[in-house]
Design an enzyme around this catalytic site. Structure first.
Site, PDB file in Angstrom:
ATOM      1  N   HIS A   1       0.874  -1.183   0.000  1.00 48.60           N
ATOM      2  CA  HIS A   1       0.000   0.000   0.000  1.00 48.60           C
ATOM      3  C   HIS A   1       0.904   1.224   0.000  1.00 48.60           C
ATOM      4  CE1 HIS A   1      -3.003   2.925   1.131  1.00 48.60           C
ATOM      5  NE2 HIS A   1      -3.941   2.014   1.003  1.00 48.60           N
TER       6      HIS A   1
ATOM      7  N   ARG B   1      -6.142  10.406  -0.091  1.00 48.06           N
ATOM      8  CA  ARG B   1      -5.826  10.909  -1.432  1.00 48.06           C
ATOM      9  C   ARG B   1      -7.092  11.104  -2.260  1.00 48.06           C
ATOM     10  NH1 ARG B   1      -2.658   6.586  -3.566  1.00 48.06           N
ATOM     11  NH2 ARG B   1      -3.029   5.507  -1.606  1.00 48.06           N
TER      12      ARG B   1
END
Lengths: 551, 223
Positions: A323, A343
């Protein structure tokens, strides 16, 4: 607030200086060719020294990480002389191994398919629900908005997986997705909604439509605890602290149960079953290539070991999901997940100079490779523009203050409350200061081969969730793991119930293990290697976070 | 590395400063079984109580999220016995009295606020108990959404309430009955069942890799 060390403060000032100009900026996305070059240059999967080819079993010749090969090419933990498998402690129709999301969904649907609760058993290593499922933060994908369709979702999944996925499994995933969300609504999952009931959905990395459904940043927790409560309402029995150490097979090679190990009393428990659903999750706690991990304590790839000995095939286990945004500072949080939703809500990744170097929502493997390139030293072909912490970790900035600046004050704390809480505990306010992140071992992309009903090809053995492979190919997109365990947990639970109703299991044996041991001997596997691992070893110095040797 | 001294169930160990309680126990040589789950603050398995030297208070927190301090006396709570009455969600009405009828001990709350002080998530636990007593299900659901069911409030409660089971039921009632359904989800489920997308998916499944890559590249990305 403002607890970053002085040498890091200077870099924060640069981040603040570039922020106004970045507020309306959308960095360009990479072309497929650019993505490929980045992956080849910097993704850990492309380091050939990290893997070797299997020398035993049904997937002989397939490359897998050394850490997994050491477990697949290993002798049984169980000593057959210590357990009489002909005397079962439990006799059930459906045994579910694993008490996370996939196992709980499978048990519920086996019950829904007519198997009485008392004829189902969930056996799990930790407590019911202690799993990667409960830790998922960002969301679950489903193409249920007017501008979206299962076909568009299908293309996103395939592209994200670099076209290596099993198309039939992807079809099942995307076609079942809307009904999973509706089922969750029926069960009482509190999804984020507009006042009129419309789902609030956003982008995840690699999605072409905003189809990420969430429950604040506790999406996994909210779904898992509702499923667990539903299983409790149905009265489905659960054996906790009882990981499976071996499957049982009969004379025809059918899987007819398992041997469990009671971690608290150090005794074996023999379970006879007409069908077994393997829902043991993934491999994060193997710390492949030395990476820290987001995974729960029990994620040690046990299911792969058990299924492989019983003859199941494995796939895509050369592909490890890192990740992009694991915490890199402070030390206590290193490796923990910072959801992609941050994000998705417009926080940009930046280098030490406060510069944007990648689109924030590339597929996970590409985004991670970009972070590693930014941090790697120029001698290793990198840019050397990461931020170094006092303990020697390196990371890039995630400019979290942008979330409130773009979406309004209070948004971060409301929509990302778990991340907010995590940092405030260590005196960092992510609404005022950026946070440092670096890729962390997150997901087992591949796993046991299954068909669209969750059947492994071994009679009586079904698999669902992170332990199976093919759904995501070589790279999973955000929000498709929660979906995966719901879709294939349900399908495997229904298929296992169907199998149990007509199965005629023979006497349980460990014959397949004996045959596997013969293969190990002829392959010259060192006799001291034992598996499954059950729990990682962290005593002593191993409790300290390790430096990743990639820089 | 600076060291601190912690007392794990009364026995002293020197461990590096800055470790979480969980890592400090491992550093000291413990192989954890109970008292360790997700290691990230989500599962609630590592409920821990501690005292500090020279301080009368009993503190409660999650071992995986709490740094050690010098002179800390630590004990983990391996399990929280808690009563969950049997129920089927479909048989329940989202009415004010539902919570109190299944969990009558809610009425024993003496408003001491010990639950709130024990909460590692810093939730307003006592306010949630009071909302449950008033039958305000949405308010209970909202106040307890971030609960990780660690059981620390339940272990400290003089009224012997099984908090996390009450919260779980309130959230399910709220999600299933008191929040409008997503009509677009229902519509899409019907469309899938009616085979509206079958031809599109059949076509995609029949494409070769080059054609698939082309279709992928040609996707419009929602802004």
């Amino acid at each position: 607030m403002g607890t970053y060390p002085k040498e890091i403060q200077e870099s924060i000032e640069r981040v603040e200086a570039t922020r106004p100009a970045r507020m309306a900026m959308k960095p360009p996305r990479l072309t497929l060719q650019e993505q490929e070059a980045l992956l080849k240059g910097f993704h850990p999967d492309y380091r050939p020294e990290g893997k070797r080819k299997l020398t035993v079993g049904a997937s002989w010749g397939e490359p897998v990480p050394h850490e997994l090969a050491d477990l697949l090419e290993a002798y049984p933990l169980l000593d057959p002389r210590e357990v009489d498998v002909s005397q079962p402690d439990h006799d059930v129709d459906v045994l579910v191994i694993g008490g996370g999301g996939a196992g709980t969904v499978a048990a519920i649907w086996a019950h829904q398919s007519g198997i009485p609760a008392a004829r189902i058993l969930i056996a799990t290593k930790l407590r019911h629900g202690d799993s990667n499922s409960i830790m998922a933060q960002g969301g679950i994908q489903a193409a249920d908005k007017a501008n979206d369709s299962p076909a568009i979702h299908y293309l996103d999944v395939l592209g994200g997986g670099h076209f290596t996925n099993d198309p039939k499994l992807v079809r099942a995933l995307v076609e079942d997705a809307p009904s999973v969300i509706r089922w969750h609504e029926d069960l009482g999952v509190m999804y984020d909604k507009e006042p009129d009931g419309t789902m609030i959905t956003i982008h995840g990395g690699g999605t072409s439509r905003k189809r990420m459904h969430s429950a604040k940043d506790y999406t996994g927790l909210e779904i898992m605890r509702v499923l667990r409560d539903e299983a409790r309402s149905r009265g489905i029995p659960v054996l906790e602290f009882s990981p499976a150490v071996e499957l049982l097979t009969d004379g025809q090679g059918q899987v007819v149960g398992a041997v469990l190990w009671n971690l608290e009393t150090s005794e074996y428990t023999v379970v006879r079953a007409k069908a077994v659903v393997l829902a043991t999750g993934g491999w994060g706690r193997l710390h492949i290539q030395g990476f820290p991990t987001t995974n729960h304590y029990g994620a040690t790839a046990d299911g792969l070991v058990l299924a492989y000995r019983a003859g199941a095939k494995l796939r895509d286990l050369d592909a490890v999901q890192y990740h992009p945004t694991g915490a890199a500072y402070p030390e206590q949080l290193v490796g923990l997940l910072i959801t992609e939703k941050v994000r998705g809500m417009d926080a940009l990744p930046l280098n030490r100079l406060g510069e944007v170097f990648v689109h924030p929502l590339e597929p996970r493997d590409v985004e991670s490779a970009a972070f590693i390139r930014e941090c790697a030293s120029p001698e290793k072909g990198g840019r050397g523009l990461g931020v170094t912490t006092p303990t020697g970790m390196v990371g890039v900035w995630l400019d979290t203050p942008m979330v409130d600046m773009i979406h309004g004050k209070g948004t971060f704390q409301r929509a990302l409350s778990s991340i907010h809480r995590m940092y405030v505990r260590f005196d960092i306010d992510p609404t005022r200061e950026p946070i440092l992140v670096y890729p962390t071992l997150h997901y087992q992309n591949g796993g046991v081969v299954i068909d669209e009903h969750g059947w492994t090809g071994v009679p009586g053995l079904f698999a669902a969730g992170e332990v199976e492979g093919g759904v995501h190919g070589k790279n999973r997109l955000m929000g498709n793991s929660l979906l995966d365990y719901n879709v294939f947990g349900r399908r495997a639970g229904i298929a296992a119930a169907g199998h149990a109703k007509k199965a005629t299991p023979g006497a349980p044996t460990l014959a397949h293990v004996g045959r596997y041991v013969e293969q190990l001997k002829s392959a010259g596997v060192p006799a001291d290697r034992k598996a499954p691992l059950l729990l990682p070893e962290y005593r002593g110095e191993r409790a300290l976070s390790r430096m990743v040797d990639l820089l | 590395m600076n060291e601190v001294t912690v007392f794990i169930m009364g026995k002293g160990y020197h461990v590096p400063e800055g470790l979480t309680i969980m890592k400090a126990m491992e550093y000291a040589g413990y192989r954890l079984g109970r008292g360790c789950g997700c290691r990230g603050g989500y599962c609630g398995a590592c409920a821990t109580v501690y005292r500090l030297r020279g301080d009368y208070r009993l503190y409660a927190d999650l071992a995986c999220q709490t740094p050690v301090q010098d002179g800390m006396y630590i004990a983990q709570i391996p399990f929280t016995p808690a009563e969950r009455p049997p129920y089927q969600l479909a048989d329940l009405q989202p009415r004010g009295e539902t919570l109190l009828s299944l969990f009558p001990e809610l009425a024993r709350c003496v408003a001491c606020n010990t639950c709130t002080k024990a909460c590692p998530q810093k939730l307003e636990v006592m306010d949630a108990v009071q909302a449950a007593l008033r039958g305000d299900i949405p308010q209970v659901a909202e106040l307890t959404f971030d609960c990780v069911s660690c059981g620390l409030c339940t272990m400290r409660c003089p009224a012997e309430i099984s908090h996390h089971h009450v919260w779980q039921l309130a959230r399910r009632l709220n999600g299933a009955y008191l929040t409008p359904r997503a009509l677009h989800v229902q519509k899409r489920v019907q469309e899938v069942a009616a085979g509206v997308f079958k031809a599109d998916l059949d076509a995609l499944l029949s494409l070769g890799k080059d054609a698939l890559v082309a279709a992928y590249k040609a996707r419009e990305i929602e802004s």
